[in-house]
Each structure stands twice: as C-alpha cells, then as structure tokens.
Design a protein around this motif. Structure first.
Motif, PDB file in Angstrom:
ATOM      1  N   ASP A 115      -2.467   1.573  -0.437  1.00 46.35           N
ATOM      2  CA  ASP A 115      -1.299   0.903  -0.306  1.00 46.35           C
ATOM      3  C   ASP A 115      -0.718   0.349  -1.421  1.00 46.35           C
ATOM      4  O   ASP A 115      -1.104  -0.060  -2.186  1.00 46.35           O
ATOM      5  CB  ASP A 115      -1.737  -0.503   0.705  1.00 46.35           C
ATOM      6  CG  ASP A 115      -0.367  -0.979   1.540  1.00 46.35           C
ATOM      7  OD1 ASP A 115       0.582  -1.151   0.909  1.00 46.35           O
ATOM      8  OD2 ASP A 115      -0.792  -0.722   3.022  1.00 46.35           O
ATOM      9  N   GLY A 116       0.662   0.676  -1.335  1.00 45.83           N
ATOM     10  CA  GLY A 116       1.524   0.413  -2.616  1.00 45.83           C
ATOM     11  C   GLY A 116       1.348   1.170  -3.835  1.00 45.83           C
ATOM     12  O   GLY A 116       1.902   0.798  -4.950  1.00 45.83           O
ATOM     13  N   SER A 144       4.577  -1.106   5.127  1.00 45.90           N
ATOM     14  CA  SER A 144       3.272  -0.775   5.634  1.00 45.90           C
ATOM     15  C   SER A 144       3.167  -0.490   7.137  1.00 45.90           C
ATOM     16  O   SER A 144       2.689   0.941   7.171  1.00 45.90           O
ATOM     17  CB  SER A 144       2.049  -1.746   5.360  1.00 45.90           C
ATOM     18  OG  SER A 144       2.228  -2.305   4.028  1.00 45.90           O
ATOM     19  N   TRP A 179       1.948   3.583   7.651  1.00 44.75           N
ATOM     20  CA  TRP A 179       0.594   3.913   8.127  1.00 44.75           C
ATOM     21  C   TRP A 179       0.809   4.238   9.659  1.00 44.75           C
ATOM     22  O   TRP A 179      -0.074   5.202  10.071  1.00 44.75           O
ATOM     23  CB  TRP A 179      -0.190   2.756   8.266  1.00 44.75           C
ATOM     24  CG  TRP A 179      -0.568   2.173   6.670  1.00 44.75           C
ATOM     25  CD1 TRP A 179      -0.308   1.024   6.132  1.00 44.75           C
ATOM     26  CD2 TRP A 179      -1.160   3.116   5.494  1.00 44.75           C
ATOM     27  NE1 TRP A 179      -0.755   0.988   4.912  1.00 44.75           N
ATOM     28  CE2 TRP A 179      -1.294   2.351   4.421  1.00 44.75           C
ATOM     29  CE3 TRP A 179      -1.551   4.220   5.642  1.00 44.75           C
ATOM     30  CZ2 TRP A 179      -1.748   2.581   3.438  1.00 44.75           C
ATOM     31  CZ3 TRP A 179      -1.975   4.909   4.269  1.00 44.75           C
ATOM     32  CH2 TRP A 179      -2.095   4.015   3.147  1.00 44.75           C
ATOM     33  N   ASP A 186      -1.507  -2.712  -3.512  1.00 44.49           N
ATOM     34  CA  ASP A 186      -0.141  -3.144  -3.249  1.00 44.49           C
ATOM     35  C   ASP A 186      -0.025  -5.010  -3.469  1.00 44.49           C
ATOM     36  O   ASP A 186       0.999  -5.230  -4.149  1.00 44.49           O
ATOM     37  CB  ASP A 186       0.084  -3.183  -1.613  1.00 44.49           C
ATOM     38  CG  ASP A 186       1.446  -3.385  -1.147  1.00 44.49           C
ATOM     39  OD1 ASP A 186       2.446  -2.763  -1.779  1.00 44.49           O
ATOM     40  OD2 ASP A 186       1.628  -4.296  -0.077  1.00 44.49           O
ATOM     41  N   ASP A 196       1.055   4.935   1.007  1.00 42.82           N
ATOM     42  CA  ASP A 196       2.274   4.661   2.064  1.00 42.82           C
ATOM     43  C   ASP A 196       3.457   4.461   1.407  1.00 42.82           C
ATOM     44  O   ASP A 196       4.587   4.816   2.138  1.00 42.82           O
ATOM     45  CB  ASP A 196       1.696   3.497   2.876  1.00 42.82           C
ATOM     46  CG  ASP A 196       1.640   2.302   2.407  1.00 42.82           C
ATOM     47  OD1 ASP A 196       1.381   2.166   0.881  1.00 42.82           O
ATOM     48  OD2 ASP A 196       1.719   1.028   2.878  1.00 42.82           O
ATOM     49  N   HIS A 197       3.625   3.814   0.404  1.00 37.42           N
ATOM     50  CA  HIS A 197       4.908   3.638  -0.162  1.00 37.42           C
ATOM     51  C   HIS A 197       4.739   3.004  -1.539  1.00 37.42           C
ATOM     52  O   HIS A 197       3.599   2.761  -1.945  1.00 37.42           O
ATOM     53  CB  HIS A 197       5.852   2.614   0.690  1.00 37.42           C
ATOM     54  CG  HIS A 197       5.000   1.118   0.705  1.00 37.42           C
ATOM     55  ND1 HIS A 197       4.877   0.298  -0.344  1.00 37.42           N
ATOM     56  CD2 HIS A 197       4.481   0.747   1.861  1.00 37.42           C
ATOM     57  CE1 HIS A 197       4.006  -0.640   0.354  1.00 37.42           C
ATOM     58  NE2 HIS A 197       3.722  -0.490   1.444  1.00 37.42           N
ATOM     59  N   HIS A 220       9.015  -4.015  -1.535  1.00 36.81           N
ATOM     60  CA  HIS A 220       9.291  -2.843  -1.180  1.00 36.81           C
ATOM     61  C   HIS A 220       9.974  -2.879   0.214  1.00 36.81           C
ATOM     62  O   HIS A 220      10.034  -4.177   0.706  1.00 36.81           O
ATOM     63  CB  HIS A 220       7.873  -1.975  -1.096  1.00 36.81           C
ATOM     64  CG  HIS A 220       6.801  -2.428  -0.415  1.00 36.81           C
ATOM     65  ND1 HIS A 220       6.933  -2.400   0.952  1.00 36.81           N
ATOM     66  CD2 HIS A 220       5.953  -3.245  -0.788  1.00 36.81           C
ATOM     67  CE1 HIS A 220       5.663  -3.108   1.515  1.00 36.81           C
ATOM     68  NE2 HIS A 220       5.187  -3.500   0.305  1.00 36.81           N
TER      69      HIS A 220
HETATM   70 ZN   LIG Z   1       1.893  -0.837   2.479  1.00 39.39          ZN
END
Ligand SMILES: [Zn+2]
Length: 306
Positions: free
Chosen positions: A14-15, A49, A53, A153, A200-201, A214
């Motif tokens: 994540d992140g 998120s 996801w 993240d 994810d980002h 984000h």
């Molecule tokens: Zn995320």
C-alpha cells in the motif's frame, strides 16, 4: 480447464506507488530480474486504498464497484454481488481451492472479500504478520493468497511520499517480500507459482506540515509498480496497465474465463508483455474511464496528458 499455475501469490504494498524504483530493493530486484515489471501501471481514480484494492480484486473500476474506505469499513462485501471478487470466482471454478487474505488493513479481509468462502485470513502489522503468512504458505500451500502490507503508506502519510523515510520503509518491506518468497520456495511450490508484487497508489511529497497525501491524480499518486515472475512469464517491461488488470491476470493464471469486457462492468485485461500468448485479445485503451487522457505514445507514462 488446465491451470497455467497451481498457485498465485500477490503481495500488495500500500502506498508504494512507483517509488519502488527509487528505493533500495535488492530482494525485489533479484526476484523479478527475469520477470515482467512496470513502474507505470495506473492506479484507480481516485487514488485511494478501497477504490484501488477493490478494483484489483473485482476487475471493475471504482465507478462500478462503489467501494470507498468508509463503505468497506462499515459493510461486509455482498456475497451475491454481480461483481464477485477473485476469491469467489476461483472458489466457483475450483471448490477445493485453498484461499487466503492476509491484510494489515483488515478492511480488505472483511469489506472487500466475501465472508462465506472459507478464505483464511489474519491481520496485523507488516512485521508481525509476515511470519504468520510464511507459516500459512508452508503449511497450507494456498492456491490463491492475497497479502496487503500497509506500513509503506503510513510512512508516506507521516513523512511525504518519495522522501528518505518513505523509501527506507519500502526497503524494509522489501525484506518481508523476501521472507514470503522464501516460504514459497520452502513450501515446494515456487516452480508452480505466479508471484506478483503490486502497489495500489502512490502519494504526494510532504506538505507544509511535512505530511503526504493521496487521492488525487498527480504523477506521484497515480503511477504504481507491478511485477510478476513465474514459469513462462516474459522478461521485460509490461506495456499499458491499470491496477484492475490484476483480476484478469489471476484468472488467466488459473485458466478461468473472464467476463465479457464492458465499460459499465468488467474492464480488467491481461496487459501485453507478461505472457507470451498470441491468443490473448489486444489491450484496449480505457484511459477515458480512469481520468487519464487517451494514450498517445508507448513511452513511459503513456497515459499522461500530452
Ligand atoms: Zn492505499
């Protein structure tokens, strides 16, 4: 049906965005040295998120699945949705399949994955959860395992994305990815596993208060890393890709037919450059669905406005 792989393991970071390319990641580099990699896959828009996801596990965009962080925090994912998760699609094709979801952000386990599929799940901090995941792999040899690490993240929110502290945490999680990869080897299933790392980002540089964010569509937020390795995976760069394509990639690995492409529904596709398979349909440009401008070039950041 004849599965191309008996096992698929997805490690979600994540992140991490595309910042994996800026961090020291010796494990990642080693695992994917003969794999298919891109740092230019597009996140879902908004780059949050649950939206991202959700898209990966459902194969549809946020405007279709409607999941937000609040929705997944408050509601179990419906077991009868028109848009089942990968877990349900795999279970319906292979009722005996062993499925696991081990996510630091527990809302994925409860708010995105259906609760009636006997999906084994645990949650915890990345460092504490990793040995639990490794034991699970060694003992259960899961058919499909989805992992989400959250600490990168958190480091991005606390310090800004792309900062030394954020990159340092990516390096630390790189070691955890190595533990999972080694457990797959120790379980004796590596040769028959499609092993994937995906973010994810990304996120923004630090604001005046020193924090990152984000949810927007800046370059740092919208481009993410995807990497795959396994028997038959092409070595090189993955072409145009969106995070939602993870769903089609996993179904392809298990030889499960994908739903028909439909802009109001299933928009997940197998990107070019992962599998050498001429029978795969040509990749369609869906950038008008993601908030990005139409693709005009094959250079990196191909969905950028020009
Ligand atoms: Zn995320």
């Amino acid at each position: 049906m004849s599965k191309k792989y008996s096992h698929v393991i997805v490690v979600g970071i994540d992140g991490a965005g595309s910042f994996i390319k800026d961090a020291k990641t010796p494990v990642f580099d080693q695992i994917f040295k003969n794999g298919a990699v891109t740092y230019d896959a597009l996140a879902s828009n908004p780059s949050i998120s649950a939206e991202c996801w959700g898209s990966m596990l459902l194969g549809v965009g946020p405007e279709v699945h409607g999941l937000t962080n609040q929705v997944v925090s408050e509601n179990p994912y419906p077991t009868n949705s028109h848009f089942p998760t990968l877990f349900r699609r795999i279970k319906e094709a292979y009722p005996e399949a062993t499925l696991g979801a081990y996510c630091n952000w527990s809302r994925i386990n409860t708010g995105i994955v259906e609760n009636n599929l006997e999906v084994s799940h645990e949650t915890g901090g990345d460092d504490a959860l990793t040995p639990v995941i490794c034991d699970y792999i060694r003992n259960q040899k899961p058919d499909f395992l989805f992992i989400q690490f959250d600490s990168v993240d958190s480091a991005g929110h606390r310090n800004g994305y792309g900062t030394p502290a954020h990159l340092q945490r990516i390096s630390e999680v790189d070691a955890l990815v190595g533990d999972i990869y080694n457990a797959t080897k120790e379980a004796g299933i590596l040769e028959d596993t499609l092993f994937i790392v995906i973010a994810d980002h990304g996120g923004t540089p630090p604001d005046e208060g020193g924090r990152g964010h984000h949810g927007g569509w800046s370059v740092g937020e919208r481009y993410v890393t995807f990497a795959a390795t396994g028997r038959g995976v092409a070595k090189g760069t993955v072409a145009e890709m969106n995070v939602r394509d993870l769903a089609a990639i996993v179904l392809y690995a298990f030889d499960i037919q994908t739903p028909e492409f439909c802009e109001k529904g299933w928009t997940s596709q197998v990107p070019e450059g992962i599998f050498a398979d001429d029978s795969l349909p040509a990749y369609r440009d869906i950038s008008h669905l993601t908030g990005a401008a139409p693709r005009v070039s094959k250079e990196p950041h191909t969905s950028e406005l020009v």
